[in-house]
Write a protein that holds these residues in place. Structure first.
Motif, short mmCIF file in Angstrom:
data_model
loop_
_atom_site.label_atom_id
_atom_site.label_comp_id
_atom_site.label_asym_id
_atom_site.label_seq_id
_atom_site.Cartn_x
_atom_site.Cartn_y
_atom_site.Cartn_z
N ALA A 1 38.27 -11.41 -4.18
CA ALA A 1 38.71 -10.03 -3.94
C ALA A 1 38.95 -9.79 -2.45
CB ALA A 1 37.68 -9.04 -4.48
N ASN A 2 38.08 -10.35 -1.64
CA ASN A 2 38.23 -10.15 -0.20
C ASN A 2 39.42 -10.93 0.35
OD1 ASN A 2 36.12 -8.35 -0.08
ND2 ASN A 2 34.60 -9.99 0.15
N GLN A 3 39.64 -12.09 -0.21
CA GLN A 3 40.82 -12.86 0.17
C GLN A 3 42.09 -12.10 -0.16
OE1 GLN A 3 40.84 -15.96 1.49
NE2 GLN A 3 42.81 -16.86 0.97
N ARG A 4 42.12 -11.50 -1.34
CA ARG A 4 43.28 -10.71 -1.76
C ARG A 4 43.48 -9.52 -0.83
NH1 ARG A 4 43.23 -10.37 -8.41
NH2 ARG A 4 43.65 -12.58 -8.75
N ALA A 5 42.41 -8.82 -0.52
CA ALA A 5 42.51 -7.66 0.36
C ALA A 5 43.08 -8.07 1.71
CB ALA A 5 41.14 -7.02 0.53
N GLY A 6 42.63 -9.23 2.18
CA GLY A 6 43.07 -9.71 3.49
C GLY A 6 44.56 -9.95 3.57
N ARG A 7 45.22 -10.14 2.44
CA ARG A 7 46.66 -10.38 2.44
C ARG A 7 47.43 -9.17 2.94
NH1 ARG A 7 46.54 -15.38 3.01
NH2 ARG A 7 47.92 -16.39 1.56
N SER A 8 46.79 -8.00 2.99
CA SER A 8 47.50 -6.81 3.48
C SER A 8 47.35 -6.66 4.98
CB SER A 8 46.98 -5.56 2.77
OG SER A 8 45.64 -5.32 3.16
N GLY A 9 46.49 -7.43 5.60
CA GLY A 9 46.21 -7.21 7.02
C GLY A 9 46.65 -8.34 7.90
N ARG A 10 47.70 -9.02 7.55
CA ARG A 10 48.12 -10.15 8.36
C ARG A 10 49.04 -9.77 9.50
NH1 ARG A 10 47.15 -15.27 6.24
NH2 ARG A 10 48.83 -16.10 7.51
N ILE B 1 53.09 -13.96 2.16
CA ILE B 1 54.28 -13.14 2.25
C ILE B 1 54.07 -12.17 3.40
CG2 ILE B 1 55.80 -11.58 0.99
CD1 ILE B 1 54.28 -12.71 -1.57
N ASP B 2 54.90 -12.28 4.39
CA ASP B 2 54.75 -11.39 5.55
C ASP B 2 55.26 -10.00 5.22
OD1 ASP B 2 53.49 -13.16 7.10
OD2 ASP B 2 55.25 -13.81 8.21
N GLY B 3 54.79 -9.04 5.97
CA GLY B 3 55.28 -7.67 5.80
C GLY B 3 54.54 -6.91 4.72
N ILE B 4 53.49 -7.48 4.16
CA ILE B 4 52.71 -6.78 3.14
C ILE B 4 51.69 -5.86 3.81
CG2 ILE B 4 51.02 -7.05 1.27
CD1 ILE B 4 53.74 -8.00 0.42
N ASN B 5 51.76 -4.58 3.48
CA ASN B 5 50.78 -3.65 4.01
C ASN B 5 49.84 -3.11 2.93
OD1 ASN B 5 53.27 -3.48 5.82
ND2 ASN B 5 51.63 -2.58 7.06
N TYR B 6 50.28 -3.25 1.68
CA TYR B 6 49.47 -2.72 0.59
C TYR B 6 49.21 -3.80 -0.45
CZ TYR B 6 51.33 1.46 2.74
OH TYR B 6 51.68 2.41 3.67
N VAL B 7 47.96 -3.92 -0.85
CA VAL B 7 47.63 -4.86 -1.91
C VAL B 7 47.03 -4.07 -3.07
CG1 VAL B 7 45.93 -6.61 -2.58
CG2 VAL B 7 47.34 -6.96 -0.55
N ILE B 8 47.49 -4.40 -4.27
CA ILE B 8 46.89 -3.81 -5.47
C ILE B 8 46.17 -4.92 -6.22
CG2 ILE B 8 47.33 -2.60 -7.64
CD1 ILE B 8 49.82 -1.40 -6.30
N ASP B 9 44.88 -4.74 -6.43
CA ASP B 9 44.08 -5.80 -7.01
C ASP B 9 43.38 -5.32 -8.27
OD1 ASP B 9 42.41 -7.89 -7.60
OD2 ASP B 9 40.98 -7.45 -5.99
N PRO B 10 43.89 -5.70 -9.45
CA PRO B 10 43.23 -5.31 -10.70
C PRO B 10 41.91 -6.05 -10.93
CG PRO B 10 45.53 -5.89 -11.05
CD PRO B 10 45.16 -6.38 -9.71
N PRO C 1 47.52 -3.32 10.34
CA PRO C 1 46.46 -2.75 9.51
C PRO C 1 46.94 -2.59 8.08
CG PRO C 1 46.72 -1.51 11.54
CD PRO C 1 47.87 -2.47 11.48
N GLY C 2 46.08 -2.84 7.12
CA GLY C 2 46.51 -2.79 5.72
C GLY C 2 45.61 -1.93 4.85
N LYS C 3 46.07 -1.76 3.61
CA LYS C 3 45.28 -1.02 2.64
C LYS C 3 45.20 -1.83 1.35
CE LYS C 3 45.93 3.82 3.82
NZ LYS C 3 46.46 5.12 3.38
N CYS C 4 44.03 -1.84 0.75
CA CYS C 4 43.87 -2.54 -0.53
C CYS C 4 43.35 -1.57 -1.57
CB CYS C 4 42.92 -3.70 -0.36
SG CYS C 4 42.58 -4.56 -1.91
N PHE C 5 44.09 -1.47 -2.67
CA PHE C 5 43.69 -0.58 -3.77
C PHE C 5 43.08 -1.43 -4.87
CE2 PHE C 5 47.01 1.41 -1.39
CZ PHE C 5 46.64 2.75 -1.31
N ARG C 6 41.80 -1.31 -5.06
CA ARG C 6 41.12 -2.08 -6.10
C ARG C 6 41.03 -1.24 -7.36
NH1 ARG C 6 36.45 -5.04 -2.37
NH2 ARG C 6 37.88 -6.65 -1.60
N LEU C 7 41.50 -1.80 -8.47
CA LEU C 7 41.56 -1.04 -9.71
C LEU C 7 40.25 -1.18 -10.49
CD1 LEU C 7 45.22 -1.83 -10.76
CD2 LEU C 7 44.36 0.03 -9.35
N TYR C 8 39.17 -1.09 -9.75
CA TYR C 8 37.85 -1.12 -10.38
C TYR C 8 36.93 -0.33 -9.46
CZ TYR C 8 38.25 -5.23 -7.33
OH TYR C 8 38.54 -6.08 -6.30
#
Length: 744
Positions: free
Chosen positions: A455-464, A419-428, A467-474
């Motif tokens: 987890a790293n793959q998920r984080a990378g979805r914000s930086g396509r 999904i393009d345009g994603i800048n923030y990823v929330i990863d539980p 620059p992106g941010k990934c919030f890990r809920l752990y």
DNA sequence: GAGCACTGC
């Protein structure tokens, strides 16, 4: 839509498809059902003819004036499927993605997958790519890469998404003369990737697709004698290996996206390693997007690793300070926090399944309504594979400027869909993962912690796209200490009986490292039955059922049942709030307590009688997508019947014959009624229950044959049919004796 | 009276 009869609607669709197909043939020199779907899908999503042109350009397809004309024509012809298209009033006026977040979803149109998305990722990149392959990161390495391939028989290539490895390496090999000695194969885990990359490369080489460059996937072989670069699914290459065990017609095999570790790629590894030993002239390339490729290298006797740099934007990763008690709650709070405090940019939240996504949606909506107009608009989208196509459309729609989109997704957004345009990823930090116990033959889906790689793959979805941010809920500590490095490969988590059968046919007998409850017996494999079974791309028990249907003269019915069963458990759809209607529709196919297998056949036949009407599916809460897939599989099975010399015969009124054929395949899956409605499996005794979704759930037949046992809240048999115990001794005397079926 | 992560031949 008004006034069109069931058949009329279909004819209209077919006419449209035929028209599109003709136009594609004229304009591009090729056409195929998937490409036609692709073009129609584009037009359906588009808001204007110019938008169609834009989308075609993104895929590198709009290179002539004729194609612009085509865009206008198709836009005017394609009906509005979901909702009236708004004119695009929210232009992307220099925003950072909000309001123009384009989502590309696979199943709407069955074609957009990872590799295609690589191409469409950034427009500027794509334009330069189209102008000149030499600007790709990989180009600087062309000569040294070719040298490395020449010097080593097996080479592991590590290249990040966007490096161009999938499209360029086969072309380099062609230019270097490898195709004079045989074809170059490039395997992909997904159908759409194989198809779209092949289309792309044929354009770059300025040849017609299907000539020098082609693709081969299930249901579609787009190659010819001329083809030298062949893109294919890994499973398809596996099937080809059955007919050509030394891969003599190939000079190079490139296994792409190897890091995904599908069963097929894993099996290919073993076979290719073996082939490389006796065919010194073949080259094996293993291509992976994960930096840690040592495992591949080790497996192939310390093959060298070649690294190609990629392009990626930085992603800032944040952890929670303390573990969160309820990750769903935490995810929702984080969404709102980002929405209120962070600059524009869409949000992607990874959840585990449909139920969780739907409850998150409810809670979010409720909380937002509490804020009223105090905060900017938040548009909630959801995505999971079982979501019907027409409901996925929301993800394509433009959102008002100044608002923000939040996408609630399953793992589907981790690799299969971008999904393009994603800048923030929330990863539980959780996902559902299949596990299979080979000892009991029981499958279950369980919520599990993800791996570091995941987890790293998920984080990378914000930086396509920036620059992106990934919030890990752990916490950072639990990431370090509690997460595995990698997700266990699929081959360790799934039922392998059909893989075993294929390998046995290839003459590989020593597979005893696996512990199977019902391994196919050796004698079955050397008889005609064994060879007939291997002819079908199905689980051995389903294949056996089809082979047995010859004896009972009901192959016509049985292939329908086999097709429906192999589509899986996503035939019926039960939307929020309509469960009663959905249940009612489902039970209407069970009239006469015929059992779930016959009920599936009834579903298929009813659909066929409406001339495969889409409307019929909606009315009966049946998934259109699954039914079309069942139809494809059934067609293929019908063709294969002829190849293994089984006559297509029907016995519509002899349900007993059909049940006997089912029992012939699934005789080891029998169970008898105990007290209080529970069942006991006959061999390897275990207490199981009929799944409540079964038509026989309230019927309690004394003996049943079941398709599978799944562990959820209980151990449930899914898809059951009544049988007479004496059939077991009649059909499988090597397995059952009279004492097994005597009343206790 | 319960529930379906995701692919592929």
């Amino acid at each position: 839509m008004s006034g069109d009869s069931k058949s009329g609607k279909w004819e209209c669709n077919d006419a449209l498809k035929a028209w599109v197909s003709d136009r594609l043939l004229v304009l591009l020199g090729f056409s195929s059902p998937e490409f036609v779907e692709f073009a129609i899908g584009l037009a359906k999503q588009a808001t204007s003819a110019a938008d169609v042109v834009g989308k075609l350009e993104e895929y590198g397809l709009a290179f002539s004036d004729d194609l612009h004309l085509f865009a206008e024509e198709i836009f005017s012809k394609v009906p509005w499927k979901v909702s009236p298209r708004k004119q695009k009033t929210y232009e992307n006026e220099g925003g950072t993605g909000t309001g123009s977040g384009k989502a590309v979803f696979e199943d709407q149109i069955e074609f957009i997958k990872e590799s295609m998305l690589k191409i469409s990722k950034a427009k500027s990149e794509l334009e330069t790519l189209h102008e000149d392959r030499r600007t790709l990161p990989i180009y600087a390495h062309r000569d040294s890469l070719l040298k490395a391939i020449e010097e080593h028989q097996v080479l592991v290539i590590v290249g990040e998404t966007g490096s161009g490895k999938t499209t360029q390496i086969p072309q380099y090999l062609h230019e270097a003369g490898y195709t004079k000695r045989g074809k170059v194969a490039c395997t992909q885990p997904r159908r759409v990737a194989a198809m779209s990359v092949a289309a792309r490369v044929s354009q770059e080489m300025d040849v017609k697709l299907g000539h020098e460059v082609g693709y081969s996937i299930r249901f579609e072989d787009y190659t010819s004698e001329k083809t030298v670069l062949k893109y294919m699914t890994d499973g398809k290459l596996l099937r080809e290996l059955l007919g050509e065990p030394d891969l003599a017609s190939y000079s190079v095999i490139m296994v792409d996206e190897a890091h995904e570790r599908t069963v097929s790629t894993d099996v290919l590894f073993g076979l290719l390693k073996d082939i490389a030993r006796f065919r010194k002239d073949i080259k094996i390339l293993i291509s992976s997007a994960t930096p840690d490729a040592s495992k591949f290298s080790d497996f192939f006797d310390c093959a060298p690793i070649y690294r190609i740099p990629g392009r990626r934007y930085p992603v800032e990763i944040q952890y929670t300070k303390a573990p969160v008690a309820d990750y769903l709650d935490a995810a929702i709070v984080t969404v709102l926090q980002i929405h209120v405090t962070q600059p524009p940019g869409d949000i992607l939240v990874f959840l585990t399944g449909q139920e969780e996504i739907e409850s998150a949606e409810e809670i979010l909506k409720h909380k937002i309504s509490g804020f009223g107009l105090e905060i900017p608009e938040l548009v909630i989208c959801k995505i999971f594979s079982n979501l019907p196509t027409e409901l996925q459309a929301k993800i394509f729609q433009p959102i008002p400027i100044g608002s923000r989109k939040v996408v609630l997704a399953t793992n589907i957004a981790e690799a299969s869909l971008t999904i393009d345009g994603i800048n923030y990823v929330i990863d539980p930090g959780f996902c559902k993962i299949e596990s299979y116990n080979p000892r009991t033959g029981m499958e279950s889906l369980q919520v599990t912690s993800i791996s570091k790689a995941s987890a790293n793959q998920r984080a990378g979805r914000s930086g396509r796209t920036g620059p992106g941010k990934c919030f890990r809920l752990y916490t950072a500590d639990s990431y370090k200490t509690k997460f595995d490095d990698n997700t266990p490969p699929e081959i360790q988590r799934t039922n392998l009986t059909s893989v075993v059968l294929s390998l046995k046919i290839l003459g590989i007998q020593n597979l005893l490292n696996f512990d199977f409850m019902d391994p196919p017996s050796n004698e079955a494999l050397v008889t005609k039955v064994g060879r007939q079974m291997a002819g079908f791309p199905l689980d051995p028990m389903l294949s056996k059922m089809i082979v047995a249907s010859d004896k009972y003269k009901c192959s016509d019915e049985v292939i329908s049942i086999a097709a429906m069963l192999s589509v899986g458990n996503s035939i019926f759809y039960s939307p929020n709030g309509e469960q009663v209607h959905a249940d009612h529709a489902r039970m209407s196919f069970h009239t006469g307590n015929v059992g779930d297998h016959i009920a599936l056949m009834n579903v298929y036949n009813s659909w066929r009688e409406t001339n495969y009407s889409t409307q019929w599916c909606y009315e009966n809460y049946v998934q259109v997508r699954s039914m079309r897939r069942a139809r494809d599989i059934r067609d293929q099975l019908e063709r294969l019947l002829e190849r293994v010399e089984i006559e297509l015969t029907g016995c519509p009124n002899d349900l007993q014959a059909i049940k006997k054929a089912i029992t012939s395949g699934f005789f080891s899956h029998s169970a008898r009624l105990q007290n209080y409605g529970s069942y006991r499996t006959v061999k390897h005794p275990r207490i199981v229950h009929i799944h409540p979704s079964s038509g026989l759930a309230d019927n309690f037949p004394r003996w049943v044959v079941y398709h599978e046992v799944v562990l959820t809240t209980k151990e449930y048999m899914r898809n059951v049919t009544e049988l007479k115990p004496e059939w077991l001794v009649e059909i499988a005397p090597h397995y059952y004796q009279m004492k097994d079926i005597k009343d206790a």
